[in-house]
Design a protein around this motif. Structure first.
Motif, PDB file in Angstrom:
ATOM      1  N   TRP A 473       0.824  -1.218   0.000  1.00 51.68           N
ATOM      2  CA  TRP A 473       0.000   0.000   0.000  1.00 51.68           C
ATOM      3  C   TRP A 473       0.857   1.267   0.000  1.00 51.68           C
ATOM      4  O   TRP A 473       0.355   2.372   0.129  1.00 51.68           O
ATOM      5  CB  TRP A 473      -0.985   0.015   1.163  1.00 51.68           C
ATOM      6  CG  TRP A 473      -0.387   0.215   2.524  1.00 51.68           C
ATOM      7  CD1 TRP A 473       0.130   1.370   3.038  1.00 51.68           C
ATOM      8  CD2 TRP A 473      -0.271  -0.756   3.570  1.00 51.68           C
ATOM      9  NE1 TRP A 473       0.560   1.174   4.328  1.00 51.68           N
ATOM     10  CE2 TRP A 473       0.331  -0.115   4.686  1.00 51.68           C
ATOM     11  CE3 TRP A 473      -0.634  -2.098   3.673  1.00 51.68           C
ATOM     12  CZ2 TRP A 473       0.584  -0.794   5.875  1.00 51.68           C
ATOM     13  CZ3 TRP A 473      -0.375  -2.754   4.859  1.00 51.68           C
ATOM     14  CH2 TRP A 473       0.221  -2.111   5.940  1.00 51.68           C
ATOM     15  N   GLN A 496      -5.179   3.517   0.163  1.00 49.96           N
ATOM     16  CA  GLN A 496      -6.216   2.530  -0.148  1.00 49.96           C
ATOM     17  C   GLN A 496      -6.171   2.141  -1.618  1.00 49.96           C
ATOM     18  O   GLN A 496      -6.244   0.954  -1.972  1.00 49.96           O
ATOM     19  CB  GLN A 496      -7.601   3.099   0.184  1.00 49.96           C
ATOM     20  CG  GLN A 496      -7.935   3.186   1.639  1.00 49.96           C
ATOM     21  CD  GLN A 496      -9.326   3.759   1.862  1.00 49.96           C
ATOM     22  OE1 GLN A 496     -10.154   3.785   0.959  1.00 49.96           O
ATOM     23  NE2 GLN A 496      -9.578   4.248   3.068  1.00 49.96           N
ATOM     24  N   SER A 497      -6.050   3.145  -2.468  1.00 49.56           N
ATOM     25  CA  SER A 497      -6.017   2.886  -3.910  1.00 49.56           C
ATOM     26  C   SER A 497      -4.781   2.090  -4.289  1.00 49.56           C
ATOM     27  O   SER A 497      -4.837   1.224  -5.173  1.00 49.56           O
ATOM     28  CB  SER A 497      -6.044   4.206  -4.683  1.00 49.56           C
ATOM     29  OG  SER A 497      -7.248   4.903  -4.450  1.00 49.56           O
ATOM     30  N   GLN A 499      -3.185  -0.075  -2.368  1.00 41.93           N
ATOM     31  CA  GLN A 499      -3.415  -1.450  -1.929  1.00 41.93           C
ATOM     32  C   GLN A 499      -4.327  -2.182  -2.919  1.00 41.93           C
ATOM     33  O   GLN A 499      -4.067  -3.343  -3.278  1.00 41.93           O
ATOM     34  CB  GLN A 499      -4.033  -1.456  -0.534  1.00 41.93           C
ATOM     35  CG  GLN A 499      -4.191  -2.841   0.075  1.00 41.93           C
ATOM     36  CD  GLN A 499      -4.957  -2.790   1.380  1.00 41.93           C
ATOM     37  OE1 GLN A 499      -6.013  -2.159   1.470  1.00 41.93           O
ATOM     38  NE2 GLN A 499      -4.440  -3.446   2.404  1.00 41.93           N
ATOM     39  N   HIS A 500      -5.368  -1.505  -3.364  1.00 46.82           N
ATOM     40  CA  HIS A 500      -6.276  -2.082  -4.362  1.00 46.82           C
ATOM     41  C   HIS A 500      -5.520  -2.357  -5.660  1.00 46.82           C
ATOM     42  O   HIS A 500      -5.724  -3.401  -6.306  1.00 46.82           O
ATOM     43  CB  HIS A 500      -7.444  -1.132  -4.609  1.00 46.82           C
ATOM     44  CG  HIS A 500      -8.291  -1.481  -5.792  1.00 46.82           C
ATOM     45  ND1 HIS A 500      -9.020  -2.653  -5.870  1.00 46.82           N
ATOM     46  CD2 HIS A 500      -8.522  -0.809  -6.968  1.00 46.82           C
ATOM     47  CE1 HIS A 500      -9.667  -2.691  -7.029  1.00 46.82           C
ATOM     48  NE2 HIS A 500      -9.371  -1.594  -7.706  1.00 46.82           N
ATOM     49  N   THR A 504      -5.075  -6.037  -7.395  1.00 45.34           N
ATOM     50  CA  THR A 504      -5.552  -6.234  -8.769  1.00 45.34           C
ATOM     51  C   THR A 504      -4.423  -6.679  -9.685  1.00 45.34           C
ATOM     52  O   THR A 504      -4.603  -7.548 -10.544  1.00 45.34           O
ATOM     53  CB  THR A 504      -6.187  -4.934  -9.300  1.00 45.34           C
ATOM     54  OG1 THR A 504      -7.144  -4.450  -8.359  1.00 45.34           O
ATOM     55  CG2 THR A 504      -6.876  -5.163 -10.635  1.00 45.34           C
ATOM     56  N   GLU A 585      -9.392   4.374 -10.335  1.00 45.74           N
ATOM     57  CA  GLU A 585      -9.577   3.411  -9.252  1.00 45.74           C
ATOM     58  C   GLU A 585      -8.249   3.056  -8.572  1.00 45.74           C
ATOM     59  O   GLU A 585      -8.220   2.592  -7.431  1.00 45.74           O
ATOM     60  CB  GLU A 585     -10.235   2.128  -9.773  1.00 45.74           C
ATOM     61  CG  GLU A 585      -9.390   1.343 -10.760  1.00 45.74           C
ATOM     62  CD  GLU A 585      -9.978  -0.034 -11.071  1.00 45.74           C
ATOM     63  OE1 GLU A 585     -10.242  -0.794 -10.115  1.00 45.74           O
ATOM     64  OE2 GLU A 585     -10.154  -0.328 -12.269  1.00 45.74           O
TER      65      GLU A 585
END
Length: 633
Positions: A473, A496-497, A499-500, A504, A585
């Motif tokens: 992250w 957060q983004s 980590q996402h 992904t 995202e």
């Protein structure tokens, strides 16, 4: 005497003989403390000791003399008074007459720090439920499968409010779901064996058969590994057979003479790490170390071992200070080379599916591959050169990157010389080196953009993957071994983004065979353009088994958006964008992907077809053929 007793006596004699010749790979069944019908039998190897005494809770720490086998140097005593949970040590009257309390080198459990007495512990009779995972592992070819490792320091992943670290019973409930959510295939732990100083991170051991009591009980770790396997997560453990803790009451000069260490004091002392080097040419030491590796594999069902500091074992001049040349006048440590070949041969014979991984920084010795060809026999080697070059490049102001483009392209010249793992490891985020996030050039937004770019390059470059915890992250602070990670970062939208993005990307890697199917061959990659230093953009193809199964990777290393950017492609048709690091995202600013690219006739290096697209500033794109004609190249 009953036949069973005769057989047992003969077996012990055979085990002792195998120990002396370096061929006992289950030495923990002979030495250490073992439960018998009415008590415990204790055995310890101390060939030059004048006397050895057993002391512990069961005898109020009074001296009970042990009996010596003069042929093997093994001392033993039977004790009916001992019970599970009792603490004990051996008092060794050393060759010079000095008496010192020593640990049991074969203890499977120790008391909690700062004490180091061994604790009598009986492993429960576990009925493992991971047969499906283990069976699948035996049938799978790890070189042709995705391998994406989350590297961890077990005691600093998360802490309780009172500052105490999670034990494995708690990690089972929290870490494993996190690994699944983040789409990792494996988890690797920095050493879990008993060590007296947390500051060593586990790399200066005292107990080669003991899970550190700091992490919980051996049964808890068994349950953890089983749960990992039930969730399709493999488990690797770091292991340190080169050197050990210098503490006087542990292994060093156990009987008062060089026993586990080299006789030559210059070879015995490890100046670089303030520890003691094993004499890897001594048969008894070989039995000790190989037994330790086999113990962790079989008792805990781990899937692989990462051997630390291989260079220190195969080169006599690796350490700081004076060194002694070998009999040929060179720097090769032949005892270390032979030991590592023997280690890998023994483990592969017993457990062919166990992965043996080397942390090794030189290029003078073949590390992976067949022992018969002169290699050490490891399955994988950490690519330290790639790591150092790439991080130097990403730390650099983009205005200078065009002059140092070779830092990210040079690895293509040697990437097939070994079976490599690309490590972005704990070593690079500590001791003032800064976190991966903090290394990136520019303001905070640009740092995140470059971290996404770096991870895309990392994931698309040939080689297996390893990323240290917290880096997923973009933790800004350096790793602190005695604190938990900065989980509060995830209250920030950019973290957060990030980590996402990592989760992904990990999923993308697992589901794209072009990124791992042909990794043993140069067929896995085709360079489109590694010479575009003016725009500082790198482009290449990753190829799968099927002709149409390939990915086009484009990496923009500057903060300048490149519109109508043109590259050559192998086949005419349509190419679709399947990855863009600047999407909203992921923390970027793009709300829509690029439109599909249609090829046009045009010469570009070896290609007769070209496409055009827009490459984001500090961004990375991946394109995939949507509809192409593979008959026309």
């Amino acid at each position: 005497m009953k036949n069973t007793e005769k057989l047992e006596i003969q077996q012990i004699a055979n085990d002792k003989k195998a120990f002396l010749t370096g061929e006992n790979f289950y030495l923990q069944h002979l030495l250490g403390a073992h439960r018998e019908e009415h008590g415990y039998i204790f055995r310890v190897w101390a060939p030059n000791a004048l006397a050895v005494f057993l002391v512990g809770d069961f005898n109020d720490w009074q001296d009970w003399a042990m009996e010596k086998d003069p042929d093997t140097g093994i001392w033993q005593i039977y004790c009916e008074e001992a019970n599970e949970g009792d603490l004990y040590k051996f008092k060794v009257r050393q060759a010079d007459g000095r008496e010192i309390l020593k640990i049991d080198p074969f203890a499977v459990r120790f008391e909690k720090r700062p004490g180091d007495a061994a604790e009598l512990y009986n492993f429960p009779d576990k009925k493992w439920k991971d047969g499906l995972w283990r069976g699948r592992s035996k049938r799978s070819n790890p070189f042709k499968r995705p391998l994406n490792i989350y590297e961890m320091h077990a005691s600093s992943w998360k802490h309780h409010e009172d500052g105490t670290p999670y034990r494995f019973a708690e990690l089972k409930d929290e870490l494993i779901p996190y690994l699944v959510e983040m789409n990792y295939t494996h988890v690797e732990f920095m050493p879990l064996m008993e060590h007296p100083l947390g500051r060593s991170w586990g790399y200066q051991l005292i107990g080669y058969f003991a899970l550190s009591s700091y992490f919980g009980t051996p049964a808890e770790f068994q349950d953890f590994v089983e749960e990992c396997h039930l969730n399709n997560i493999g488990v690797f453990v770091d292991w340190v057979p080169g050197h050990y803790c210098i503490n006087d009451d542990t292994l060093p000069y156990y009987d008062g003479t060089p026993q586990f260490e080299y006789t030559d004091p210059d070879r015995a002392k490890n100046n670089r790490w303030g520890s003691i080097n094993f004499d890897l040419g001594k048969p008894q030491v070989q039995s000790f170390l190989i037994s330790s590796a086999m113990f962790w594999i079989e008792m805990f069902h781990i899937d692989g071992i990462r051997v630390d500091a291989v260079s220190s074992m195969i080169y006599r001049d690796y350490d700081e200070g004076p060194w002694t040349p070998n009999h040929e006048g060179g720097n090769r440590n032949y005892e270390g080379v032979y030991f590592l070949q023997k280690l890998n041969a023994v483990i592969k014979l017993a457990h062919p599916n166990i992965l043996m991984i080397a942390e090794e920084s030189s290029s003078d010795t073949q590390i992976t591959g067949m022992i018969e060809s002169g290699a050490l026999g490891f399955d994988f080697k950490w690519n330290m050169g790639w790591m150092n070059d790439v991080l130097r490049f990403y730390e650099m102001d983009p205005i200078f990157r065009k002059d140092h483009f070779n830092l990210i392209t040079f690895s293509f010249m040697y990437m097939m010389q070994e079976n490599f793992i690309l490590p972005l490891s704990h070593d690079e985020v500590v001791h003032g080196k800064k976190s991966l996030m903090h290394k990136m050039w520019g303001d905070r937004y640009k740092q995140f953009a470059q971290l996404r770019n770096l991870y895309t390059y990392f994931m698309t470059h040939p080689g297996k993957k390893l990323l240290f915890m917290g880096s997923e992250w973009g933790q800004f602070l350096e790793w602190k071994f005695d604190e938990g990670l900065e989980w509060g970062d995830l209250g920030d939208s950019l973290n957060q983004s990030m980590q996402h993005f990592t989760a992904t990307l990990n999923d993308f890697y697992k589901n794209q065979p072009a990124l791992w199917e042909l990794e043993e061959s140069y067929d896995t990659i085709e360079i489109i353009d590694a010479d575009n230093t003016a725009e500082t953009i790198l482009s290449f193809i990753r190829q799968g088994k099927r002709k149409k199964d390939f990915l086009i990777v484009i990496l923009n290393m500057t903060p300048v958006e490149r519109r109508d950017f043109q590259i050559g492609v192998p086949y005419p048709g349509t190419y679709k964008e399947v990855w863009n690091t600047e999407m909203e995202e992921f923390g970027g600013t793009w709300t829509k992907a690029n439109v599909d690219c249609q090829t046009e006739l045009g010469d570009f290096k070896q290609y007769q077809q070209v496409i055009k697209t827009t490459v984001p500033a500090l961004g990375a794109l991946i394109l995939k053929p949507e509809s192409i004609n593979t008959r026309k190249k």
